[in-house]
Design an enzyme around this catalytic site. Structure first.
Site, PDB file in Angstrom:
ATOM      1  N   SER A  33       0.914  -0.832   0.294  1.00  0.00           N
ATOM      2  CA  SER A  33       0.276  -0.005  -0.262  1.00  0.00           C
ATOM      3  C   SER A  33       0.508   0.955  -0.184  1.00  0.00           C
ATOM      4  CB  SER A  33      -0.859   0.280   1.137  1.00  0.00           C
ATOM      5  OG  SER A  33       0.010  -0.017   2.313  1.00  0.00           O
ATOM      6  N   GLU A  35       0.902   5.795   0.541  1.00  0.00           N
ATOM      7  CA  GLU A  35       0.991   6.634   0.779  1.00  0.00           C
ATOM      8  C   GLU A  35       0.862   8.069   0.198  1.00  0.00           C
ATOM      9  OE1 GLU A  35       0.266   7.937   5.650  1.00  0.00           O
ATOM     10  OE2 GLU A  35       1.702   9.223   4.970  1.00  0.00           O
ATOM     11  N   THR A  66      -2.742  11.621   3.253  1.00  0.00           N
ATOM     12  CA  THR A  66      -2.850  12.651   4.461  1.00  0.00           C
ATOM     13  C   THR A  66      -3.775  13.774   4.499  1.00  0.00           C
ATOM     14  OG1 THR A  66      -1.292  13.437   4.459  1.00  0.00           O
ATOM     15  CG2 THR A  66      -0.476  11.601   4.748  1.00  0.00           C
ATOM     16  N   GLY A 126      -5.110  12.753  15.075  1.00  0.00           N
ATOM     17  CA  GLY A 126      -4.553  14.114  14.865  1.00  0.00           C
ATOM     18  C   GLY A 126      -3.531  14.497  15.306  1.00  0.00           C
ATOM     19  N   ASP A 127      -2.381  15.263  14.982  1.00  0.00           N
ATOM     20  CA  ASP A 127      -1.666  16.510  15.706  1.00  0.00           C
ATOM     21  C   ASP A 127      -2.580  17.858  15.954  1.00  0.00           C
ATOM     22  OD1 ASP A 127       0.137  14.479  15.498  1.00  0.00           O
ATOM     23  OD2 ASP A 127       1.083  14.716  13.554  1.00  0.00           O
ATOM     24  N   ASP A 177       1.433   3.320  25.873  1.00  0.00           N
ATOM     25  CA  ASP A 177       1.200   3.716  23.573  1.00  0.00           C
ATOM     26  C   ASP A 177       0.475   1.780  23.095  1.00  0.00           C
ATOM     27  OD1 ASP A 177       1.922   4.767  21.932  1.00  0.00           O
ATOM     28  OD2 ASP A 177       3.407   4.238  21.341  1.00  0.00           O
ATOM     29  N   ASN A 180      -2.783   1.717  24.770  1.00  0.00           N
ATOM     30  CA  ASN A 180      -3.958   2.491  23.570  1.00  0.00           C
ATOM     31  C   ASN A 180      -4.330   2.004  22.176  1.00  0.00           C
ATOM     32  OD1 ASN A 180      -4.780   4.906  22.346  1.00  0.00           O
ATOM     33  ND2 ASN A 180      -3.708   5.464  21.243  1.00  0.00           N
ATOM     34  N   GLN A 231      16.689  15.817   5.287  1.00  0.00           N
ATOM     35  CA  GLN A 231      14.941  16.024   5.652  1.00  0.00           C
ATOM     36  C   GLN A 231      15.202  14.900   6.534  1.00  0.00           C
ATOM     37  OE1 GLN A 231      12.965  15.671   2.013  1.00  0.00           O
ATOM     38  NE2 GLN A 231      12.915  17.890   2.242  1.00  0.00           N
ATOM     39  N   PHE A 235      12.916  15.506   9.921  1.00  0.00           N
ATOM     40  CA  PHE A 235      11.952  14.538  10.385  1.00  0.00           C
ATOM     41  C   PHE A 235      11.684  13.957  11.342  1.00  0.00           C
ATOM     42  CE2 PHE A 235       7.690  12.272   8.946  1.00  0.00           C
ATOM     43  CZ  PHE A 235       6.904  13.341   8.772  1.00  0.00           C
ATOM     44  N   HIS A 285       3.663  -0.766   3.439  1.00  0.00           N
ATOM     45  CA  HIS A 285       2.826   0.435   3.796  1.00  0.00           C
ATOM     46  C   HIS A 285       4.056   1.366   3.695  1.00  0.00           C
ATOM     47  CE1 HIS A 285      -0.070   3.473   3.448  1.00  0.00           C
ATOM     48  NE2 HIS A 285       0.932   4.134   3.937  1.00  0.00           N
TER      49      HIS A 285
END
Length: 308
Positions: A33, A35, A66, A126-127, A177, A180, A231, A235, A285
């Protein structure tokens, strides 16, 4: 002992490493898959659709689109997903977050996706906007597990959720975590897709923890091919993914050599997925960053090819 003899002695007495096992001809190719992120400019839109058209012949299980922080790209995400539905044969999975929105607003977006023919949602908390702490909307879904449960009431979506092999930056500890993640899956999610990672043992240890916690849903590894090391480091620092020292050594000296960076990135990611494949992983993914070539090449290494 001269230099040649020392070299031969090292070769003869050093450890022997057998090759990673190759996929047998009769073994099915893994499921993939991809993104994408929604474009902000016309040039980026052309880049996105070049990426989509390049990867579509690989027949991915689905492609996800996204959201930005704080849900800032909702309209562009919806437009991109709608175009994928109408102009391609791909199966889109729309990212949907609950940050900064009421339940009614989130449910309305979910219903609009269903009416547009979208049957798969990637459900995320979400952030918040950069520099702000996460605060649940008083009239909204507080966390991703609540969102998953709410989506189940809206329509019969297939639902994917996020998993964090190196622990979500906002989690109090690894066990919290993991609990959750289990809540999200118990609420009705179909699978979890991991944050990207570079050390394969990190993912395999995480799988062991998931199994020990009673999690039986697929935990699909997220793979990010790197073509820009600096980069990627920047990130990764924001999202809690570690960058091993050996990776920095591999990219050292390529700052002004983009072609070599791409080749190094290909080697790193191909080795990672082949090792995972040797450990029985049969689904991946890819975070494409809307750049298709590395992902296409790695898919080829995995045995995923376009039809002749």
């Amino acid at each position: 002992m001269d230099l040649g003899s020392a070299t031969l002695q090292r070769w003869m007495t050093g450890p022997r490493f057998s090759a990673l096992p190759m996929r047998s001809p009769g073994q099915p190719a893994p499921h993939l898959s991809f993104e994408f992120f929604p474009p902000r400019t016309e040039a980026l839109e052309q880049q996105l659709w070049t990426c989509v058209n390049r990867l579509a012949p690989l027949a991915p299980r689905f492609v996800s689109v996204t959201y930005g922080a704080g849900g800032t790209t909702q309209a562009r995400t919806h437009a991109t997903v709608a175009r994928i539905v109408h102009e391609t044969s791909l199966v889109p999975a729309a990212h949907l977050t609950c940050v900064g929105s009421t339940r009614a607003e989130v449910d309305a977006v979910a219903r609009s996706y269903w009416q547009a023919g979208v049957r798969h949602i990637v459900a995320l908390r979400g952030d918040p906007s950069p520099g702000e702490p996460y605060r649940p909307h008083p009239g909204g879904y507080h966390f991703a597990a609540d969102l998953v449960s709410g989506l189940r009431d809206v329509a019969d979506f297939e639902i994917s959720v996020a998993a964090y092999p190196e622990v979500h930056p906002g989690a109090s500890n690894p066990m919290a975590d993991l609990e959750n993640l289990k809540r999200k899956l118990d609420a009705g999610a179909t699978r979890a897709i991991t944050q990207y990672f570079f050390d394969t043992t990190t993912y395999l240890r995480f799988l062991d923890l998931c199994l020990a916690a009673g999690i039986k849903a697929p935990i699909v590894p997220g793979i990010m091919p790197v073509s820009n090391y600096a980069q990627a480091v920047k990130f990764s620092a924001m999202c809690g993914a570690s960058v091993p020292a050996w990776m920095g050594q591999l990219f050292e000296g390529t700052e002004n050599d983009p072609e070599t960076r791409r080749m190094v990135g290909m080697v790193v990611a191909a080795e990672q997925v082949r090792l995972l494949q040797a450990n029985g992983v049969d689904e991946f993914h890819f975070y494409t960053l809307n750049r298709p070539d590395l992902t296409f090449a790695i898919a080829h290494v995995l045995g995923v090819r376009p039809p002749s």
